[in-house]
Design an enzyme around this catalytic site. Structure first.
Site, PDB file in Angstrom:
ATOM      1  N   ARG A  35       0.836  -1.206   0.000  1.00  0.00           N
ATOM      2  CA  ARG A  35       0.000   0.000   0.000  1.00  0.00           C
ATOM      3  C   ARG A  35       0.864   1.248   0.000  1.00  0.00           C
ATOM      4  O   ARG A  35       1.963   1.265   0.562  1.00  0.00           O
ATOM      5  CB  ARG A  35      -0.965   0.007   1.193  1.00  0.00           C
ATOM      6  CG  ARG A  35      -0.321   0.189   2.524  1.00  0.00           C
ATOM      7  CD  ARG A  35      -1.355   0.518   3.602  1.00  0.00           C
ATOM      8  NE  ARG A  35      -2.224  -0.594   3.896  1.00  0.00           N
ATOM      9  CZ  ARG A  35      -2.046  -1.433   4.931  1.00  0.00           C
ATOM     10  NH1 ARG A  35      -1.002  -1.290   5.716  1.00  0.00           N
ATOM     11  NH2 ARG A  35      -2.893  -2.401   5.159  1.00  0.00           N
ATOM     12  N   ARG A  51       0.772   5.648  13.862  1.00  0.00           N
ATOM     13  CA  ARG A  51      -0.621   5.590  14.293  1.00  0.00           C
ATOM     14  C   ARG A  51      -0.739   6.017  15.754  1.00  0.00           C
ATOM     15  O   ARG A  51       0.276   6.216  16.441  1.00  0.00           O
ATOM     16  CB  ARG A  51      -1.158   4.176  14.093  1.00  0.00           C
ATOM     17  CG  ARG A  51      -0.312   3.112  14.777  1.00  0.00           C
ATOM     18  CD  ARG A  51      -0.478   1.755  14.141  1.00  0.00           C
ATOM     19  NE  ARG A  51       0.398   1.576  12.995  1.00  0.00           N
ATOM     20  CZ  ARG A  51       0.222   0.656  12.049  1.00  0.00           C
ATOM     21  NH1 ARG A  51      -0.791  -0.182  12.117  1.00  0.00           N
ATOM     22  NH2 ARG A  51       1.051   0.555  11.038  1.00  0.00           N
ATOM     23  N   ASP A  66      -4.699   1.208  16.953  1.00  0.00           N
ATOM     24  CA  ASP A  66      -3.567   0.876  16.089  1.00  0.00           C
ATOM     25  C   ASP A  66      -3.950   0.952  14.618  1.00  0.00           C
ATOM     26  O   ASP A  66      -3.090   0.793  13.747  1.00  0.00           O
ATOM     27  CB  ASP A  66      -3.022  -0.518  16.418  1.00  0.00           C
ATOM     28  CG  ASP A  66      -4.093  -1.596  16.368  1.00  0.00           C
ATOM     29  OD1 ASP A  66      -5.061  -1.503  17.141  1.00  0.00           O
ATOM     30  OD2 ASP A  66      -3.966  -2.538  15.560  1.00  0.00           O
ATOM     31  N   ASP A 121      -5.697   0.028   6.193  1.00  0.00           N
ATOM     32  CA  ASP A 121      -5.797  -1.315   6.764  1.00  0.00           C
ATOM     33  C   ASP A 121      -7.240  -1.809   6.787  1.00  0.00           C
ATOM     34  O   ASP A 121      -7.931  -1.712   7.794  1.00  0.00           O
ATOM     35  CB  ASP A 121      -5.188  -1.363   8.170  1.00  0.00           C
ATOM     36  CG  ASP A 121      -4.819  -2.799   8.550  1.00  0.00           C
ATOM     37  OD1 ASP A 121      -4.876  -3.688   7.676  1.00  0.00           O
ATOM     38  OD2 ASP A 121      -4.480  -3.032   9.713  1.00  0.00           O
TER      39      ASP A 121
END
Length: 452
Positions: free
Chosen positions: A180, A187, A253, A263
């Site tokens: 990605r 984070r 997270d 994600d």
């Protein structure tokens, strides 16, 4: 030439944080590297669209280092609240940061992986990604980009030739590795780890790194950072709602410090405006239901504020947190106006249009994709009943921001509902037929062009 000399700008900036922030790891050795999706549009923004398929597979399937960037993959360390339960035993368990580059706008971008093998944080996992999971993430990122959601993008999806066993889908199943392109993989949980360890020196270093490299500010002020994150995450929450998107797992997270979504696991798009719609089968309390996403994101930012107490007093942090709702209200108005194809009239009129639209969507049980398709740049059809009277009046009074001259408007609304995703996967699983997948990507991109 493989690398565009004008666009290719490699970086190693993350190494300035020091080795307390990551573990050097190695990628798994895969039996095969079959390219299933390469995002040349995204690759062009970082000077990599000139790679031929052989070199593409070497870099994004075998993880040969990119020239001038990181020479070894880095698995990032972090903690996180998972469904509000704190977990200090997580980190990059099946992924790593493979490279950093500047995009055409000068932003620092990460190439991060999913399914690239085990790391010190894998615990009992195999570090792999199912091909179905990779297909789903590619579809999600393309749809979200088209719907104006700040999102990571799927750069590459490569099938790896292994058979995986999973409890939540028929096994054995095919395997893949995904890369990605994301505006950082730092984070909220990265800050939580340092707060947990009471490591003020590294926390200060991290604050300065994020402000300088991700927000373009020369500062180490934790309150300033929180204010910026409040604004960016409020816009993210608003964009989810206007898109009708449910991320599914908004753990701390999974909340990027830049306010960029990333994600994608059990995500879904809700067919109708149903606040209780939940994506993850294991979200038993609907903590991350469609209508609760702004609350969930705000809660995650509260954990960032709590972590920053290591460096700052409570009062200014609380004051910054209290700006989430005031930031969210104009953000949801802007996001809804954008999807409706309208420009601003006034703050009062804009809010009234958004509220009337949400109310009518909820009361009528209308399909979200169908409604926004019909509402964009034309009067609502008569088939929308009396519950739409107020919204119809306000829509007619709002200026259009574009017309319906794009070919997309002569077809049917593009959607990404679970039935469509499953049908795309079934064609791949049963017949190795990738035509529906590529057709959907093309349709989504056509929609994105039309909406812009």
């Amino acid at each position: 030439m493989a690398f565009d000399p004008q666009a290719y700008r490699p970086e190693t900036t993350i190494q300035s944080l020091g080795n307390e922030f990551y573990d050097v790891v190695e990628a798994a050795a895969f039996p095969q590297t079959i390219i299933r999706f390469r995002n040349n549009r995204a690759a062009a923004e970082i000077g990599l669209d000139g790679l031929d398929d052989g070199r593409w597979a070497e870099h994004f399937g075998r993880f040969r280092p990119l020239s001038g960037s990181l020479q070894q993959p880095l698995a990032l360390r972090y903690h996180g609240h998972q469904f509000r339960a704190y977990n200090p035993d997580i980190g990059d368990g099946r992924g790593f940061t493979f490279a950093q580059l500047r995009d055409l706008d000068g932003r620092l971008m990460d190439l991060g992986t999913k399914g690239s093998g085990q790391t010190p944080w894998s615990r009992f996992g195999d570090g792999r990604l199912t091909l179905k999971g990779g297909v789903r993430e590619a579809l999600a990122t393309e749809m979200l980009e088209a719907l104006n959601v700040p999102t990571s993008r799927t750069l590459s999806l490569i099938e790896t030739g292994e058979e995986l066993r999973r409890e939540d889908e028929p096994s054995p199943t095919r395997s893949a590795v995904l890369v990605r392109l994301s505006h950082s993989h730092i984070r909220v949980g990265t800050f939580q780890r340092l707060a947990f360890e009471r490591n003020a020196a590294d926390m200060r270093r991290l604050v300065q790194y994020v402000l300088a490299n991700l927000y373009g500010e020369d500062s180490d002020d934790p309150v300033r950072l929180l204010k910026l994150v409040v604004g960016s995450t409020a816009r993210l929450a608003a964009s989810y709602m206007a898109a009708g998107f449910v991320h599914g797992v908004l753990n701390t997270d999974n909340i990027n410090i830049t306010g960029e979504s990333f994600d994608y696991g059990p995500w879904r798009f809700t067919p109708t405006w149903e606040p209780a719609f939940t994506a993850a089968y294991f979200d038993h309390n609907s903590l991350y239901a469609f209508g609760r996403q702004p609350e969930a994101i705000h809660w995650a930012v509260m954990q960032l504020a709590s972590s920053l107490r290591l460096l700052a007093e409570a009062d200014p942090l609380v004051a910054a947190l209290e700006q989430f709702a005031p930031a969210y209200q104009p953000a949801i108005t802007d996001a809804m106006l954008w999807r409706l194809g309208r420009t601003s009239v006034s703050a009062e009129a804009d809010r009234a249009l958004v509220q009337a639209t949400e109310r009518a969507l909820r009361e009528s049980n209308a399909g979200i994709d169908r409604f926004f398709f019909d509402a964009f740049a034309q009067p609502l059809p008569a088939s929308y009943g009396s519950e739409w009277d107020e919204a119809r009046k306000l829509l007619d009074a709002a200026p259009l921001r574009s017309d319906r001259s794009h070919r997309y408007w002569a077809s049917e609304p593009c959607s990404m509902l679970i039935e469509e995703v499953e049908a795309i996967w079934s064609a791949i699983r049963d017949h190795d037929d990738w035509a529906p997948f590529h057709a959907k990507i093309a349709a989504v991109r056509a929609m994105g062009e039309a909406l812009r």
